[in-house]
Design a protein around this motif. Structure first.
Motif, PDB file in Angstrom:
ATOM      1  N   UNK A 217      35.969  40.116  34.110  1.00 40.13           N
ATOM      2  CA  UNK A 217      36.285  39.603  32.776  1.00 40.13           C
ATOM      3  C   UNK A 217      37.793  39.543  32.542  1.00 40.13           C
ATOM      4  N   UNK A 218      38.531  40.490  33.101  1.00 38.93           N
ATOM      5  CA  UNK A 218      39.986  40.454  32.983  1.00 38.93           C
ATOM      6  C   UNK A 218      40.549  39.233  33.697  1.00 38.93           C
ATOM      7  N   UNK A 219      39.964  38.893  34.825  1.00 38.86           N
ATOM      8  CA  UNK A 219      40.385  37.687  35.544  1.00 38.86           C
ATOM      9  C   UNK A 219      40.189  36.454  34.679  1.00 38.86           C
ATOM     10  N   UNK A 220      39.037  36.368  34.020  1.00 39.15           N
ATOM     11  CA  UNK A 220      38.769  35.226  33.148  1.00 39.15           C
ATOM     12  C   UNK A 220      39.778  35.158  32.010  1.00 39.15           C
ATOM     13  N   UNK A 221      40.074  36.313  31.420  1.00 37.91           N
ATOM     14  CA  UNK A 221      41.031  36.346  30.312  1.00 37.91           C
ATOM     15  C   UNK A 221      42.420  35.928  30.775  1.00 37.91           C
ATOM     16  N   UNK A 222      42.825  36.406  31.953  1.00 35.23           N
ATOM     17  CA  UNK A 222      44.145  36.054  32.473  1.00 35.23           C
ATOM     18  C   UNK A 222      44.248  34.556  32.732  1.00 35.23           C
ATOM     19  N   UNK A 223      43.199  33.990  33.314  1.00 39.50           N
ATOM     20  CA  UNK A 223      43.235  32.552  33.593  1.00 39.50           C
ATOM     21  C   UNK A 223      43.212  31.757  32.293  1.00 39.50           C
ATOM     22  N   UNK A 224      42.410  32.193  31.327  1.00 43.88           N
ATOM     23  CA  UNK A 224      42.358  31.498  30.040  1.00 43.88           C
ATOM     24  C   UNK A 224      43.694  31.565  29.316  1.00 43.88           C
ATOM     25  N   UNK A 225      44.451  32.646  29.559  1.00 43.65           N
ATOM     26  CA  UNK A 225      45.743  32.823  28.893  1.00 43.65           C
ATOM     27  C   UNK A 225      46.887  32.137  29.620  1.00 43.65           C
ATOM     28  N   UNK A 226      46.591  31.462  30.728  1.00 45.71           N
ATOM     29  CA  UNK A 226      47.621  30.655  31.366  1.00 45.71           C
ATOM     30  C   UNK A 226      48.197  31.179  32.650  1.00 45.71           C
ATOM     31  N   UNK A 227      47.578  32.177  33.272  1.00 43.29           N
ATOM     32  CA  UNK A 227      48.076  32.663  34.560  1.00 43.29           C
ATOM     33  C   UNK A 227      48.065  31.529  35.578  1.00 43.29           C
ATOM     34  N   UNK A 228      49.116  31.448  36.378  1.00 44.15           N
ATOM     35  CA  UNK A 228      49.165  30.395  37.395  1.00 44.15           C
ATOM     36  C   UNK A 228      48.209  30.690  38.535  1.00 44.15           C
ATOM     37  N   UNK A 229      48.021  31.968  38.831  1.00 43.90           N
ATOM     38  CA  UNK A 229      47.094  32.370  39.886  1.00 43.90           C
ATOM     39  C   UNK A 229      46.591  33.773  39.589  1.00 43.90           C
ATOM     40  N   UNK A 230      45.308  33.974  39.847  1.00 40.41           N
ATOM     41  CA  UNK A 230      44.696  35.294  39.695  1.00 40.41           C
ATOM     42  C   UNK A 230      44.108  35.683  41.044  1.00 40.41           C
ATOM     43  N   UNK A 231      44.598  36.784  41.584  1.00 42.87           N
ATOM     44  CA  UNK A 231      44.104  37.303  42.848  1.00 42.87           C
ATOM     45  C   UNK A 231      43.367  38.617  42.589  1.00 42.87           C
ATOM     46  N   UNK A 232      42.561  39.014  43.553  1.00 39.12           N
ATOM     47  CA  UNK A 232      41.813  40.259  43.393  1.00 39.12           C
ATOM     48  C   UNK A 232      41.609  40.904  44.749  1.00 39.12           C
ATOM     49  N   UNK A 233      41.344  42.210  44.718  1.00 38.78           N
ATOM     50  CA  UNK A 233      40.994  42.962  45.921  1.00 38.78           C
ATOM     51  C   UNK A 233      39.666  43.656  45.668  1.00 38.78           C
ATOM     52  N   UNK A 234      38.710  43.433  46.553  1.00 36.43           N
ATOM     53  CA  UNK A 234      37.401  44.073  46.459  1.00 36.43           C
ATOM     54  C   UNK A 234      36.708  43.893  47.801  1.00 36.43           C
ATOM     55  N   UNK A 235      35.530  44.518  47.941  1.00 31.41           N
ATOM     56  CA  UNK A 235      34.808  44.393  49.195  1.00 31.41           C
ATOM     57  C   UNK A 235      33.318  44.193  49.042  1.00 31.41           C
TER      58      UNK A 235
END
Length: 374
Positions: free
Chosen positions: A203-221
């Motif tokens: 959900x934080x990724x969605x919020x960041x992208x909605x707020x105008x982030x140029x790129x959203x990266x993540x680390x998970x497995x």
């Protein structure tokens, strides 16, 4: 009688019944439609976070106001009229308004020294008993904030506003007091890295992208989480099954960011070593938001010189302040056509199955699971 799942000790859940309470003149009784299983709930279940037993867990709730005392507010905190039969979201923590923090920092409800939290601090051994979402009903005190559900939003999606509010607090902290145009903090065009793709991370990724982030990266497995995150604005996930060492993950982040590192890194894994790694993933002059450690799982050695040399601003956060739940509901309403919020809920359980639900969440066999109320 009202059915509830009661945690009586470490990994000891018992289904109990309580008398349906009489409603005081300034209180309300609400029927639980849905209660999300927060990432903190399995920790409480395992005894990692001390709580007063016996307790009814659950605080990510969607409720129907069933009975309102004559002096219970007829408006939510935004002034929207509410009546019996309306669907509402609840801010689970409420502050005392009297301690030093409440007096000097009234905007930071979450730091109240004497506050209470539904599903976390309120025992169910005392009347009116119903202080958690793993139950058919919840008893609402007037101190607890409620937000009316927007038209067209389902109960399950409304229950996601609570974990989203946590992520929004992280982005808010990354924005202030930095100046985005001066490459300080989060803003339009900035890069964000999220460590840990649980519900809050996605959900934080969605919020960041909605707020105008140029790129959203993540680390998970976890494959199911990785696949889901791409539906919510993540541009690339660095799978730690492929990039097995911190050095390999750092090299990948540097390649994605032209050697700079990310403008904002948000730690949501709740693992001390992940925080240690985050320092190197944050660009010089960037912001590192520590939001994942709700339980004490140990310490890790940190080199302060690296923090100083890189001028990294580190911000620690605890839960969210009450107004941020309203912001989360508004964001969901604005982006329902953009992000498939309902898809996040992969497992549904009845109250009788609460013990199984907590075990599944503990073992990370789901993305988001919920308890269905009455």
């Amino acid at each position: 009688m009202v059915k509830a799942a009661v945690l009586k000790g470490v990994e000891q859940v018992e289904i109990m019944e309580f008398p349906k309470p009489k409603v005081a003149k300034d209180c309300a009784l609400a029927r639980v439609e849905v209660c999300g299983i927060c990432g903190s709930d399995p920790h409480i279940y395992q005894g990692h976070l001390p709580v007063p037993y016996p307790i009814i867990l659950g605080h990510e709730v969607s409720l129907i106001l069933e009975e309102m005392g004559p002096e219970y507010p007829r408006h939510d905190v935004l002034g929207n009229p509410v009546k019996e039969g309306d669907r509402v979201a609840l801010v689970p923590a409420y502050n005392c308004g009297k301690c030093v923090v409440c007096k000097l920092q009234p905007q930071r409800h979450n730091l109240c020294e004497k506050g209470e939290c539904y599903g976390v601090t309120l025992q169910c051994s005392k009347e009116p008993h119903l202080f958690g979402g793993y139950a058919e009903y919840m008893y609402l005190y007037p101190e607890a904030w409620i937000y009316k559900c927007p038209e067209g939003m389902s109960a399950e999606v409304l229950a996601l506003a609570d974990p989203l509010a946590v992520g929004l607090r992280g982005l808010d902290a990354a924005c202030s007091p930095g100046l985005p145009w001066a490459r300080e903090g989060f803003g339009v065009g900035k890069t964000v890295l999220i460590q840990g793709l649980g519900t809050i991370g996605i959900l934080t990724a969605a919020a960041a992208k909605a707020a105008g982030a140029s790129a959203v990266y993540a680390i998970d497995g976890v494959k199911s989480r990785i696949d889901m995150s791409y539906k919510f604005g993540v541009d690339e996930v660095i799978d730690f099954n492929e990039y097995k060492t911190p050095e390999e993950r750092l090299a990948r982040v540097n390649k994605l960011t032209n050697g700079m590192g990310c403008d904002v890194v948000i730690e949501l894994a709740g693992v001390p070593a992940v925080f240690q790694e985050a320092i190197n993933l944050t660009r010089r002059g960037g912001k590192l938001i520590e939001l994942g450690h709700y339980t004490d799982v140990g310490t890790i050695p940190i080199n302060p010189q690296v923090i100083s040399f890189r001028e990294i601003e580190i911000v620690g956060l605890w839960a969210y302040a009450a107004p941020e739940l309203g912001t989360a509901i508004s964001l969901i309403q604005q982006t329902m056509d953009r992000f498939p919020y309902a898809d996040l809920i992969t497992h549904r359980y009845h109250i009788d199955e609460a013990d199984q639900a907590l075990k599944e969440a503990r073992d990370r066999n789901c993305i988001k699971s919920v308890i269905l109320g009455k």
